[in-house]
Design a protein around this motif. Structure first.
Motif, PDB file in Angstrom:
ATOM      1  N   GLY A  19       0.802  -1.212   0.000  1.00  0.00           N
ATOM      2  CA  GLY A  19       0.000   0.000   0.000  1.00  0.00           C
ATOM      3  C   GLY A  19       0.834   1.260   0.000  1.00  0.00           C
ATOM      4  O   GLY A  19       0.503   2.242  -0.679  1.00  0.00           O
ATOM      5  N   HIS A 184      -1.315  -6.155   3.234  1.00  0.00           N
ATOM      6  CA  HIS A 184      -2.247  -5.406   2.397  1.00  0.00           C
ATOM      7  C   HIS A 184      -3.253  -6.387   1.809  1.00  0.00           C
ATOM      8  O   HIS A 184      -2.887  -7.453   1.321  1.00  0.00           O
ATOM      9  N   GLU A 186      -6.669  -6.588  -0.783  1.00  0.00           N
ATOM     10  CA  GLU A 186      -7.511  -5.949  -1.799  1.00  0.00           C
ATOM     11  C   GLU A 186      -8.834  -6.689  -1.917  1.00  0.00           C
ATOM     12  O   GLU A 186      -8.857  -7.910  -2.058  1.00  0.00           O
ATOM     13  N   SER A 220      -4.296  -1.553   5.742  1.00  0.00           N
ATOM     14  CA  SER A 220      -3.857  -1.217   4.392  1.00  0.00           C
ATOM     15  C   SER A 220      -4.730  -2.024   3.428  1.00  0.00           C
ATOM     16  O   SER A 220      -4.654  -3.251   3.393  1.00  0.00           O
ATOM     17  N   SER A 222      -7.104  -2.072  -0.475  1.00  0.00           N
ATOM     18  CA  SER A 222      -7.483  -1.483  -1.755  1.00  0.00           C
ATOM     19  C   SER A 222      -8.876  -1.957  -2.136  1.00  0.00           C
ATOM     20  O   SER A 222      -9.287  -3.065  -1.779  1.00  0.00           O
ATOM     21  N   ASP A 253      -5.371   3.151   5.410  1.00  0.00           N
ATOM     22  CA  ASP A 253      -4.709   3.554   4.169  1.00  0.00           C
ATOM     23  C   ASP A 253      -5.343   2.757   3.034  1.00  0.00           C
ATOM     24  O   ASP A 253      -5.234   1.535   3.009  1.00  0.00           O
ATOM     25  N   TRP A 254      -6.025   3.427   2.118  1.00  0.00           N
ATOM     26  CA  TRP A 254      -6.723   2.715   1.049  1.00  0.00           C
ATOM     27  C   TRP A 254      -6.428   3.376  -0.292  1.00  0.00           C
ATOM     28  O   TRP A 254      -6.081   4.550  -0.370  1.00  0.00           O
ATOM     29  N   HIS A 255      -6.568   2.579  -1.330  1.00  0.00           N
ATOM     30  CA  HIS A 255      -6.507   3.118  -2.678  1.00  0.00           C
ATOM     31  C   HIS A 255      -7.468   2.346  -3.567  1.00  0.00           C
ATOM     32  O   HIS A 255      -7.988   1.289  -3.181  1.00  0.00           O
TER      33      HIS A 255
END
Length: 439
Positions: A19, A184, A186, A220, A222, A253-255
């Motif tokens: 991340g 991390h 997703e 972390s 996504s 913390d993301w995306h």
């Protein structure tokens, strides 16, 4: 080491986190591109990772797991390895730990994190194997890796994914300050069935799985969204996803990761290339941080290493020039992107709130939501899915609901009678993108 826009070196990558690496690229104004790559042979897998790392763009690596390992048939995976028979991915549980360490030696580091992708509703052995090899990034979810890929009950998938989350968190706690320790995860929730699922449901499941991960200690994350059939609709959906993540995933913390279209891919090289180009433009317009690419051979066979690298570099090149041609416009057939809102955010929010209102424990809430039909994936045959919802493509190529079943979202009731799909209608909808781009 990537640099921030003001020229200062960023130290977030020093943590070795997947991340954090993506966040550094975002701060530098770069889109991270990633292949869907997995090979049974360890040295071919290593070659693929090295080629991805050497590509002329910002990349992260992928080890995609084979189908036998995904469903827990380790005997079949082991037999394939012993007989040197090709699999459609890397059997990480079967290969000795030292073999995978050799694959990763000098490849996976602070400048090139590697993610394990698998598709399993029973991910514990895969997660254990990757952690033993020093890998801490993977993907999936209790809904998105159960309904499309498994027949096991959602309740069991929730238990499995709860355990997998704990394994990731416990591994990080044991490692403490060691590099590559921060896990991390997703969510695959924005890719349900790959196609014909209206965006509000994709967005809702993506956010709900992200909230599930957070509830189990992940920090972390996504959130995924798969490119669909209409550019304007995709833009609105990703804006809704970003807005909901900001509202509902505090202290995480993301995306956002965009998937190039997951359904029937164009058969022509030109059509496939244009579809990938549009995915890259979608990522840039919506400020998404990462893009999963597909290659021009996707409709015909498993892509080669070279074809994957070509797709990575092409997508990155398109993304690099997109700001120069305007963030509010990109070609999709004869349609240009606008900022029109059609209610995707509101509908996704209703779904999320309805699920969260069922139980404080999100795992139990997800199970209950499918029992009640509050979540209902169209055309999904899993026994726990209510199978009352239906979707269709309207005249403009937008995904719409013809029946929402018990889901708490509004619908044009006239659509039920007007768009009762026949089998030929369904096949036409499934091939819509392929036919559009091959023209």
């Amino acid at each position: 080491m990537l640099r921030n826009p003001d020229g200062r070196d960023s130290d977030r990558s020093a943590a070795g986190s997947f991340g954090a690496f993506v966040a550094d690229a975002r701060d530098a104004g770069q889109l991270v591109v990633q292949p869907r790559m997995g090979f049974q042979d360890p040295w071919r897998m290593r070659r693929g990772l090295l080629a991805t790392k050497a590509a002329r763009c910002v990349t992260v690596g992928t080890i995609t797991i084979d189908s036998y390992t995904r469903v827990g048939d380790l005997a079949a995976a082991r037999e394939a390895v012993l007989s040197n028979r090709d699999l459609n991915g890397y059997p990480i549980v079967v290969h000795p730990e030292r073999t995978t360490h050799a694959v990763l030696d000098g490849v996976s580091d602070q400048t090139f994190p590697v993610q394990v992708r698998h598709g399993s509703a029973e991910p514990q052995r895969i997660v254990a194997a990757m952690l033993r090899c020093g890998l801490t990034a993977t993907e999936g979810g209790p809904v998105s890796y159960c309904l499309p890929y498994s027949r096991i009950p959602i309740r069991q998938s929730v238990r499995n994914w709860s355990r997998a989350c704990r394994m990731l968190v416990e591994a990080a706690e044991k490692a403490n300050s060691v590099h590559n320790a921060r896990p991390h995860l997703e969510t695959f929730g924005g890719c349900m069935l790959g196609q014909l699922c209206p965006p509000e449901l994709l967005v809702a499941i993506s956010v709900l799985e992200g909230m599930f991960f957070r509830q189990h200690g992940l920090r972390s994350i996504s959130l995924s969204y798969a490119q669909q059939t209409h550019s304007d609709q995709d833009d609105e959906a990703v804006r809704a996803l970003r807005r909901l993540a900001a509202e509902l995933l505090p202290q995480v913390d993301w995306h956002i990761v965009i998937y190039t279209y997951m359904g029937m891919f164009p058969r022509t090289s030109v059509g496939a290339g244009k579809l990938l180009d549009n995915a890259a433009r979608l990522a840039v317009r919506t400020r998404s941080e990462r893009l999963i690419v597909k290659t021009r051979s996707e409709a015909h066979r498993i892509p080669t290493v070279e074809e994957n690298v070509d797709a990575l570099e092409r997508a990155a090149a398109v993304a690099a020039i997109e700001p120069r041609i305007g963030r509010a416009k990109a070609v999709w057939g004869d349609t240009a992107c606008t900022q029109v809102e059609t209610g995707i955010y509101d509908c996704a929010r209703r779904l999320i709130e309805a699920v969260c209102g069922l139980d404080d424990d999100l795992g139990r809430a997800l199970v209950r939501a499918f029992q009640l039909g509050i979540l209902d994936v169209p055309f999904c045959l899993h026994p726990d899915n209510a199978r009352r919802s239906r979707s269709y493509l309207d005249a403009d190529g937008r995904l719409q609901w013809s029946d929402v079943g018990a889901m708490p979202i509004p619908i044009d009731r006239n659509a039920r009678a007007e768009y009762d799909l026949t089998s030929s209608d369904l096949l036409a909808a499934l091939s819509y993108v392929q036919r559009t781009f091959d023209r």
